[in-house]
Write an enzyme that holds these catalytic residues in place. Structure first.
Site, PDB file in Angstrom:
ATOM      1  N   MET A  31     -21.495  16.638  12.655  1.00  0.00           N
ATOM      2  CA  MET A  31     -22.909  16.908  12.943  1.00  0.00           C
ATOM      3  C   MET A  31     -23.646  15.586  13.202  1.00  0.00           C
ATOM      4  O   MET A  31     -24.863  15.502  13.055  1.00  0.00           O
ATOM      5  CB  MET A  31     -23.557  17.685  11.796  1.00  0.00           C
ATOM      6  CG  MET A  31     -22.919  19.064  11.600  1.00  0.00           C
ATOM      7  SD  MET A  31     -24.057  20.314  10.956  1.00  0.00           S
ATOM      8  CE  MET A  31     -24.537  19.560   9.402  1.00  0.00           C
ATOM      9  N   ALA A  33     -24.917  11.624  12.785  1.00  0.00           N
ATOM     10  CA  ALA A  33     -25.278  10.735  11.669  1.00  0.00           C
ATOM     11  C   ALA A  33     -24.000  10.105  11.109  1.00  0.00           C
ATOM     12  O   ALA A  33     -23.744  10.111   9.906  1.00  0.00           O
ATOM     13  CB  ALA A  33     -26.058  11.487  10.585  1.00  0.00           C
ATOM     14  N   HIS A  38     -16.665   9.535   8.768  1.00  0.00           N
ATOM     15  CA  HIS A  38     -16.288  10.104  10.060  1.00  0.00           C
ATOM     16  C   HIS A  38     -15.296   9.191  10.791  1.00  0.00           C
ATOM     17  O   HIS A  38     -14.328   9.652  11.388  1.00  0.00           O
ATOM     18  CB  HIS A  38     -17.520  10.285  10.949  1.00  0.00           C
ATOM     19  CG  HIS A  38     -18.552  11.204  10.382  1.00  0.00           C
ATOM     20  ND1 HIS A  38     -19.728  10.755   9.829  1.00  0.00           N
ATOM     21  CD2 HIS A  38     -18.604  12.557  10.287  1.00  0.00           C
ATOM     22  CE1 HIS A  38     -20.453  11.777   9.421  1.00  0.00           C
ATOM     23  NE2 HIS A  38     -19.795  12.893   9.668  1.00  0.00           N
ATOM     24  N   GLN A  62     -25.596  27.191  10.515  1.00  0.00           N
ATOM     25  CA  GLN A  62     -25.125  26.972   9.154  1.00  0.00           C
ATOM     26  C   GLN A  62     -26.226  26.459   8.233  1.00  0.00           C
ATOM     27  O   GLN A  62     -25.941  26.059   7.103  1.00  0.00           O
ATOM     28  CB  GLN A  62     -23.906  26.042   9.152  1.00  0.00           C
ATOM     29  CG  GLN A  62     -24.171  24.608   9.510  1.00  0.00           C
ATOM     30  CD  GLN A  62     -22.870  23.867   9.780  1.00  0.00           C
ATOM     31  OE1 GLN A  62     -22.149  24.174  10.731  1.00  0.00           O
ATOM     32  NE2 GLN A  62     -22.536  22.900   8.952  1.00  0.00           N
ATOM     33  N   GLU A 149     -11.813  15.967   3.591  1.00  0.00           N
ATOM     34  CA  GLU A 149     -11.711  16.712   2.330  1.00  0.00           C
ATOM     35  C   GLU A 149     -13.018  16.682   1.565  1.00  0.00           C
ATOM     36  O   GLU A 149     -13.192  17.452   0.619  1.00  0.00           O
ATOM     37  CB  GLU A 149     -10.579  16.130   1.470  1.00  0.00           C
ATOM     38  CG  GLU A 149      -9.200  16.451   1.981  1.00  0.00           C
ATOM     39  CD  GLU A 149      -8.107  15.978   1.030  1.00  0.00           C
ATOM     40  OE1 GLU A 149      -8.413  15.213   0.093  1.00  0.00           O
ATOM     41  OE2 GLU A 149      -6.943  16.378   1.243  1.00  0.00           O
ATOM     42  N   LYS A 150     -13.927  15.796   1.938  1.00  0.00           N
ATOM     43  CA  LYS A 150     -15.256  15.771   1.319  1.00  0.00           C
ATOM     44  C   LYS A 150     -15.857  17.188   1.276  1.00  0.00           C
ATOM     45  O   LYS A 150     -16.399  17.619   0.268  1.00  0.00           O
ATOM     46  CB  LYS A 150     -16.147  14.814   2.121  1.00  0.00           C
ATOM     47  CG  LYS A 150     -17.641  14.982   1.949  1.00  0.00           C
ATOM     48  CD  LYS A 150     -18.131  14.567   0.575  1.00  0.00           C
ATOM     49  CE  LYS A 150     -19.624  14.329   0.594  1.00  0.00           C
ATOM     50  NZ  LYS A 150     -20.393  15.420   1.181  1.00  0.00           N
ATOM     51  N   ASP A 151     -15.776  17.889   2.416  1.00  0.00           N
ATOM     52  CA  ASP A 151     -16.215  19.289   2.457  1.00  0.00           C
ATOM     53  C   ASP A 151     -14.974  20.150   2.272  1.00  0.00           C
ATOM     54  O   ASP A 151     -14.467  20.767   3.203  1.00  0.00           O
ATOM     55  CB  ASP A 151     -16.924  19.570   3.789  1.00  0.00           C
ATOM     56  CG  ASP A 151     -18.194  18.745   3.945  1.00  0.00           C
ATOM     57  OD1 ASP A 151     -19.097  18.914   3.112  1.00  0.00           O
ATOM     58  OD2 ASP A 151     -18.258  17.927   4.867  1.00  0.00           O
ATOM     59  N   SER A 186     -21.644  10.429   2.790  1.00  0.00           N
ATOM     60  CA  SER A 186     -22.233  11.658   3.318  1.00  0.00           C
ATOM     61  C   SER A 186     -23.470  11.291   4.117  1.00  0.00           C
ATOM     62  O   SER A 186     -24.220  10.392   3.734  1.00  0.00           O
ATOM     63  CB  SER A 186     -22.640  12.590   2.168  1.00  0.00           C
ATOM     64  OG  SER A 186     -23.519  13.608   2.650  1.00  0.00           O
ATOM     65  N   SER A 187     -23.688  12.008   5.220  1.00  0.00           N
ATOM     66  CA  SER A 187     -24.902  11.759   6.000  1.00  0.00           C
ATOM     67  C   SER A 187     -26.137  12.013   5.152  1.00  0.00           C
ATOM     68  O   SER A 187     -27.183  11.403   5.368  1.00  0.00           O
ATOM     69  CB  SER A 187     -24.920  12.669   7.231  1.00  0.00           C
ATOM     70  OG  SER A 187     -23.752  12.449   8.000  1.00  0.00           O
TER      71      SER A 187
END
Lengths: 282, 282
Positions: A31, A33, A38, A62, A149-151, A186-187
């Protein structure tokens, strides 16, 4: 500069030309940012295939109406620059109308792995994720797609929908990239004040402590309660969950996680107006 | 004999070999119990591409518990013989476990075109259709897929989901094949007794009369009422709908269908235990 395309037709033109030349292609959906997390996905993809495509699309489906769709950080020029530095071959940055044209009427829903944790906290989240990721995989026709794997629950949802719909793509999970103090990149970390950023390290620390406690023979419920207390003491105003779960289907574990095949600790908690999530394996 | 394959892997092996040789491929999804209507889809496909694949799968997800899943006519040897005669290249006949393996958790749902008519009468029908057809299109990777206009709303649902998910396939609608007296061919016609089969012709006749009445300047609501009355008089025990609708999105039409861009008459009615559907353009 990394080339930017905005239509599915242009995207397919590039990917099909590469495949016709015998090259394999990875898609890294984002997404935007972009941060080092990433870029680590792109580097992982580059060890597996010849060509990498990043997509940047802040997916309205989402986000719930009260969530941060409008505020979500955006900056295409900076994203494109980072992708160029990482050696990414193509940036797919479609408009909302390209992704969801007039009359769009389709939603992909899952039961099971999508229901607890993030699914309970954000009821429309995984339907939106499954729909846009399925579209991106069909649009880009990659050989592999890399997700962090963060999400973690999102990764398991995407594995499930990919298998269920027979999408001809290998889903690759990449280890969570972390700051030096251990906070997962994380963004949404951009929302944290300096004080909140300092407090945020309590999240990975509480998780490591909970895993160590269970490893040392402690009870799961006590380790979960201690983790929640540690977060409250560090200034987190709410803990959505701090749960040991089965790593595959995210179902609840029995009383002794170490006897389970694959336990995983997943957590989500609020620091001021920012919701942070993290997860760790044993 | 037309070759039969039962796994997605074998299916893709054949289709990809044809495509690599420069041949184009059509998929004709069916639930078996093949009749001349299905064979007309294969003949239409053969005018457009070099290779045709028929699938036969009685999809449990599009039947409600009280519907005729168990009774639905099945006969693979006869189906394969008919496909051989028609010159079909491949029959894909997967098991239930191949289509919906253990842990399957995904459903594709549509709003809009899926909601009235069949969607109102059979609430889970189009979710089941959209899910299985999307899977078949992803499994077979055809250049075109041919569906009969007999199931007109299904055709429009499939057009919508294909567009929404960016599936790289052209959806082709084929004219309804009819018996000499005008009854639309359907696998469910096999359920009709001789007396019911004779009465069934009242359905296309009432539809032709309704279209003629509206064409002659009659009111839509009066033509619909007259059609329903004709079906009742012919022995139909219930009419689920007998509606003039917009041919694209199946929304209700204004009072004068002839001023609408594309009207279409759609009907569903019960003769004994058998539910017949039909539709006609102007």
């Amino acid at each position: 500069m990394t080339r930017i395309v905005r239509t599915v037709a242009e995207l397919r033109q590039h990917v099909r030309a590469w495949k016709a030349a015998g090259e394999h292609v990875a898609l890294i959906p984002t997404m935007g940012a972009l941060h080092d997390g990433h870029l680590s996905l792109i580097r992982l993809a580059q060890t597996k295939v010849q060509r990498t495509v990043a997509s940047v699309f802040v997916n309205p489906k989402q986000f719930a109406p009260h969530e941060d769709f409008d505020a979500y950080p955006r900056g295409e020029a900076r994203d494109a620059q980072l992708l160029e530095t990482a050696g990414c071959d193509l940036l797919f940055a479609p408009s909302g109308a390209e992704m969801y044209p007039q009359g769009f009427a389709t939603t992909i829903n899952l039961t099971g792995v999508s229901e607890p944790l993030e699914g309970a906290a954000r009821p429309q989240f995984f339907g939106g994720v499954a729909t846009v990721v399925t579209k991106l995989l069909i649009q880009a026709e990659p050989d592999i797609a890399v997700f962090g794997e963060k999400d973690y629950q999102q990764l398991q949802v995407i594995r499930r929908v990919t298998r269920d719909l027979d999408l001809p793509v290998e889903i690759v999970g990449a280890p969570t990239a972390r700051a030096e103090d251990g906070l997962a990149l994380s963004s949404r970390n951009a929302y944290l004040s300096a004080g909140e950023r300092a407090a945020a390290v309590a999240l990975p620390n509480a998780m490591k402590a909970a895993i160590a406690a269970v490893r040392a023979g402690g009870r799961i419920d006590e380790a979960e309660a201690a983790g929640k207390a540690a977060l409250a003491a560090a200034g987190f105003r709410q803990v959505d969950y701090f749960d040991f779960r089965d790593a595959d289907d995210l179902s609840r574990l029995g009383p002794d996680a170490l006897n389970e095949a694959k336990p995983r600790l997943l957590a989500a908690a609020w620091l001021g107006k920012t919701r942070l999530i993290d997860n760790m394996g044993f």
